[in-house]
Scaffold this motif. Sequence first.
Motif, PDB file in Angstrom:
ATOM      1  N   LEU A 140      22.084  37.259  43.863  1.00  0.00           N
ATOM      2  CA  LEU A 140      23.459  37.633  43.525  1.00  0.00           C
ATOM      3  C   LEU A 140      24.046  36.711  42.464  1.00  0.00           C
ATOM      4  CD1 LEU A 140      25.317  38.684  46.785  1.00  0.00           C
ATOM      5  CD2 LEU A 140      25.339  39.891  44.609  1.00  0.00           C
ATOM      6  N   ASN A 141      23.785  35.424  42.617  1.00  0.00           N
ATOM      7  CA  ASN A 141      24.300  34.454  41.642  1.00  0.00           C
ATOM      8  C   ASN A 141      23.765  34.744  40.243  1.00  0.00           C
ATOM      9  OD1 ASN A 141      25.854  33.090  43.491  1.00  0.00           O
ATOM     10  ND2 ASN A 141      24.293  31.563  43.977  1.00  0.00           N
ATOM     11  N   ILE A 142      22.496  35.144  40.169  1.00  0.00           N
ATOM     12  CA  ILE A 142      21.893  35.479  38.868  1.00  0.00           C
ATOM     13  C   ILE A 142      22.574  36.716  38.282  1.00  0.00           C
ATOM     14  CG2 ILE A 142      19.778  36.323  37.738  1.00  0.00           C
ATOM     15  CD1 ILE A 142      18.219  34.552  39.799  1.00  0.00           C
ATOM     16  N   VAL A 143      22.763  37.749  39.118  1.00  0.00           N
ATOM     17  CA  VAL A 143      23.406  38.986  38.646  1.00  0.00           C
ATOM     18  C   VAL A 143      24.834  38.706  38.174  1.00  0.00           C
ATOM     19  CG1 VAL A 143      24.260  41.264  39.351  1.00  0.00           C
ATOM     20  CG2 VAL A 143      21.962  40.529  40.043  1.00  0.00           C
ATOM     21  N   ILE A 144      25.578  37.936  38.956  1.00  0.00           N
ATOM     22  CA  ILE A 144      26.972  37.631  38.605  1.00  0.00           C
ATOM     23  C   ILE A 144      27.029  36.829  37.304  1.00  0.00           C
ATOM     24  CG2 ILE A 144      29.007  36.289  39.333  1.00  0.00           C
ATOM     25  CD1 ILE A 144      28.219  37.254  42.253  1.00  0.00           C
ATOM     26  N   LYS A 145      26.108  35.877  37.149  1.00  0.00           N
ATOM     27  CA  LYS A 145      26.048  35.089  35.905  1.00  0.00           C
ATOM     28  C   LYS A 145      25.732  36.003  34.718  1.00  0.00           C
ATOM     29  CE  LYS A 145      25.380  31.007  33.631  1.00  0.00           C
ATOM     30  NZ  LYS A 145      25.063  31.466  32.298  1.00  0.00           N
ATOM     31  N   ASN A 146      24.799  36.937  34.913  1.00  0.00           N
ATOM     32  CA  ASN A 146      24.461  37.891  33.841  1.00  0.00           C
ATOM     33  C   ASN A 146      25.666  38.743  33.449  1.00  0.00           C
ATOM     34  OD1 ASN A 146      21.806  37.059  33.625  1.00  0.00           O
ATOM     35  ND2 ASN A 146      20.999  38.636  34.990  1.00  0.00           N
ATOM     36  N   ILE A 147      26.435  39.165  34.456  1.00  0.00           N
ATOM     37  CA  ILE A 147      27.645  39.954  34.190  1.00  0.00           C
ATOM     38  C   ILE A 147      28.647  39.133  33.381  1.00  0.00           C
ATOM     39  CG2 ILE A 147      29.690  41.003  35.279  1.00  0.00           C
ATOM     40  CD1 ILE A 147      27.804  41.907  37.586  1.00  0.00           C
ATOM     41  N   GLU A 148      28.854  37.896  33.801  1.00  0.00           N
ATOM     42  CA  GLU A 148      29.800  37.023  33.089  1.00  0.00           C
ATOM     43  C   GLU A 148      29.356  36.785  31.648  1.00  0.00           C
ATOM     44  OE1 GLU A 148      29.859  33.671  35.705  1.00  0.00           O
ATOM     45  OE2 GLU A 148      31.366  34.570  37.041  1.00  0.00           O
ATOM     46  N   ASP A 149      28.058  36.534  31.461  1.00  0.00           N
ATOM     47  CA  ASP A 149      27.535  36.274  30.110  1.00  0.00           C
ATOM     48  C   ASP A 149      27.668  37.514  29.219  1.00  0.00           C
ATOM     49  OD1 ASP A 149      26.941  33.733  30.910  1.00  0.00           O
ATOM     50  OD2 ASP A 149      24.765  34.049  31.096  1.00  0.00           O
ATOM     51  N   ALA A 150      27.379  38.703  29.802  1.00  0.00           N
ATOM     52  CA  ALA A 150      27.484  39.946  29.028  1.00  0.00           C
ATOM     53  C   ALA A 150      28.936  40.189  28.615  1.00  0.00           C
ATOM     54  CB  ALA A 150      26.955  41.131  29.847  1.00  0.00           C
ATOM     55  N   LYS A 195      31.222  37.890  28.191  1.00  0.00           N
ATOM     56  CA  LYS A 195      31.568  36.906  27.167  1.00  0.00           C
ATOM     57  C   LYS A 195      31.097  37.386  25.789  1.00  0.00           C
ATOM     58  CE  LYS A 195      31.319  32.543  28.358  1.00  0.00           C
ATOM     59  NZ  LYS A 195      30.726  31.218  28.683  1.00  0.00           N
ATOM     60  N   ARG A 196      29.866  37.896  25.730  1.00  0.00           N
ATOM     61  CA  ARG A 196      29.329  38.386  24.450  1.00  0.00           C
ATOM     62  C   ARG A 196      30.142  39.562  23.918  1.00  0.00           C
ATOM     63  NH1 ARG A 196      24.508  37.314  27.130  1.00  0.00           N
ATOM     64  NH2 ARG A 196      24.228  39.484  27.767  1.00  0.00           N
ATOM     65  N   ALA A 197      30.673  40.375  24.841  1.00  0.00           N
ATOM     66  CA  ALA A 197      31.420  41.574  24.431  1.00  0.00           C
ATOM     67  C   ALA A 197      32.918  41.307  24.292  1.00  0.00           C
ATOM     68  CB  ALA A 197      31.187  42.693  25.446  1.00  0.00           C
ATOM     69  N   GLY A 198      33.335  40.051  24.530  1.00  0.00           N
ATOM     70  CA  GLY A 198      34.756  39.728  24.460  1.00  0.00           C
ATOM     71  C   GLY A 198      35.563  40.390  25.558  1.00  0.00           C
ATOM     72  N   ARG A 199      34.957  40.542  26.737  1.00  0.00           N
ATOM     73  CA  ARG A 199      35.620  41.202  27.864  1.00  0.00           C
ATOM     74  C   ARG A 199      35.904  40.202  28.978  1.00  0.00           C
ATOM     75  NH1 ARG A 199      32.344  46.143  29.982  1.00  0.00           N
ATOM     76  NH2 ARG A 199      34.362  46.605  30.936  1.00  0.00           N
ATOM     77  N   ASN A 200      36.831  40.565  29.850  1.00  0.00           N
ATOM     78  CA  ASN A 200      37.119  39.778  31.042  1.00  0.00           C
ATOM     79  C   ASN A 200      36.177  40.242  32.157  1.00  0.00           C
ATOM     80  OD1 ASN A 200      38.161  38.702  33.413  1.00  0.00           O
ATOM     81  ND2 ASN A 200      40.289  38.964  32.784  1.00  0.00           N
ATOM     82  N   PRO A 201      35.408  39.328  32.772  1.00  0.00           N
ATOM     83  CA  PRO A 201      34.495  39.731  33.859  1.00  0.00           C
ATOM     84  C   PRO A 201      35.190  40.479  34.998  1.00  0.00           C
ATOM     85  CG  PRO A 201      34.063  37.469  33.202  1.00  0.00           C
ATOM     86  CD  PRO A 201      35.308  37.893  32.473  1.00  0.00           C
ATOM     87  N   LYS A 202      36.505  40.261  35.136  1.00  0.00           N
ATOM     88  CA  LYS A 202      37.247  40.971  36.196  1.00  0.00           C
ATOM     89  C   LYS A 202      37.317  42.478  35.937  1.00  0.00           C
ATOM     90  CE  LYS A 202      40.248  37.286  37.949  1.00  0.00           C
ATOM     91  NZ  LYS A 202      39.901  36.120  37.114  1.00  0.00           N
ATOM     92  N   ALA A 219      30.740  49.346  30.321  1.00  0.00           N
ATOM     93  CA  ALA A 219      30.708  49.711  31.747  1.00  0.00           C
ATOM     94  C   ALA A 219      31.785  48.955  32.521  1.00  0.00           C
ATOM     95  CB  ALA A 219      29.340  49.410  32.351  1.00  0.00           C
ATOM     96  N   THR A 220      32.461  49.659  33.437  1.00  0.00           N
ATOM     97  CA  THR A 220      33.407  48.981  34.331  1.00  0.00           C
ATOM     98  C   THR A 220      32.853  48.882  35.748  1.00  0.00           C
ATOM     99  OG1 THR A 220      34.596  50.980  35.004  1.00  0.00           O
ATOM    100  CG2 THR A 220      35.365  49.867  32.996  1.00  0.00           C
ATOM    101  N   MET A 221      31.793  49.644  36.020  1.00  0.00           N
ATOM    102  CA  MET A 221      31.073  49.529  37.293  1.00  0.00           C
ATOM    103  C   MET A 221      29.583  49.543  37.002  1.00  0.00           C
ATOM    104  SD  MET A 221      33.032  51.992  40.038  1.00  0.00           S
ATOM    105  CE  MET A 221      34.616  51.474  40.708  1.00  0.00           C
ATOM    106  N   VAL A 222      28.854  48.598  37.611  1.00  0.00           N
ATOM    107  CA  VAL A 222      27.396  48.615  37.502  1.00  0.00           C
ATOM    108  C   VAL A 222      26.812  48.735  38.903  1.00  0.00           C
ATOM    109  CG1 VAL A 222      27.203  47.414  35.295  1.00  0.00           C
ATOM    110  CG2 VAL A 222      27.364  46.062  37.388  1.00  0.00           C
TER     111      VAL A 222
END
Length: 232
Positions: free
Chosen positions: A8-18, A20-27, A215-218
């Motif tokens: 889960l930590n890996i998936v959440i980190k990947n979401i946050e990094d993606a 950041k690259r897209a200039g989006r808020n992880p929330k 995407a807003t839901m994965v």
Amino acid sequence: MIDIEENLNIVIKNIEDACKRAGRNPKEVTLIAVSKTKPVELLEQVYHCNIREFGENYVQELTDKIEYMPKDIKWHMIGHLQRNKVKYIIDKVAMIHSVDSLRLAEEISKEAVKKNVVANILVEVNVGLEDSKFGVMVQEVENFIQDLSKLPSICIRGLMTSAPFVENPEDNRVLFKKLTQLCIDIKDKNIDNSTMDVLSMGMTNDYIVAIEEGATMVRVGTAIFGARNYNK
């Protein structure tokens, strides 16, 4: 032994990094843990890591797990839904991701009226033009949503797709981009009973690219729970 917390930590980190690259808020991105064929014990581990959104493909499995799991979970019906099964889940799920026909939508509307609930639905789009997949064709989506908008007790929240399984996730980027643009175009039409604020796209093999494209839901299963065992 599967380390759910580490996965889960890996998936959440990947979401946050993606994001950041897209200039989006992880929330802006909701992680749905796809728990089909997985035992309740594993779902409980995910729950204890503060995940509250779970996705199931089969009605029977969904209703069984709802009995055992905490009541603050938001359940998502992400698999193909048969009309005769709608009544079993209509007041139990936060969202139905897989609406692909007017007859199914009419049944959802009918049961939602009966139970005095508003059904949050997504229109499933066959963006990859695969014969093996359900979903409305891209060019038919707007008219389809116009038809759905007339039904009572339904809110069309957005679009969903299951992109083709590909070795290189980049191959699906163009499809995700297309679905995002379609969602924006339809939102601009301000169709009744539609918000078009949800884009459910991206699974274990391509959720990172999906997030970069809006995407807003994965819907992530294998990357959290490990490979599925269909023999059980």
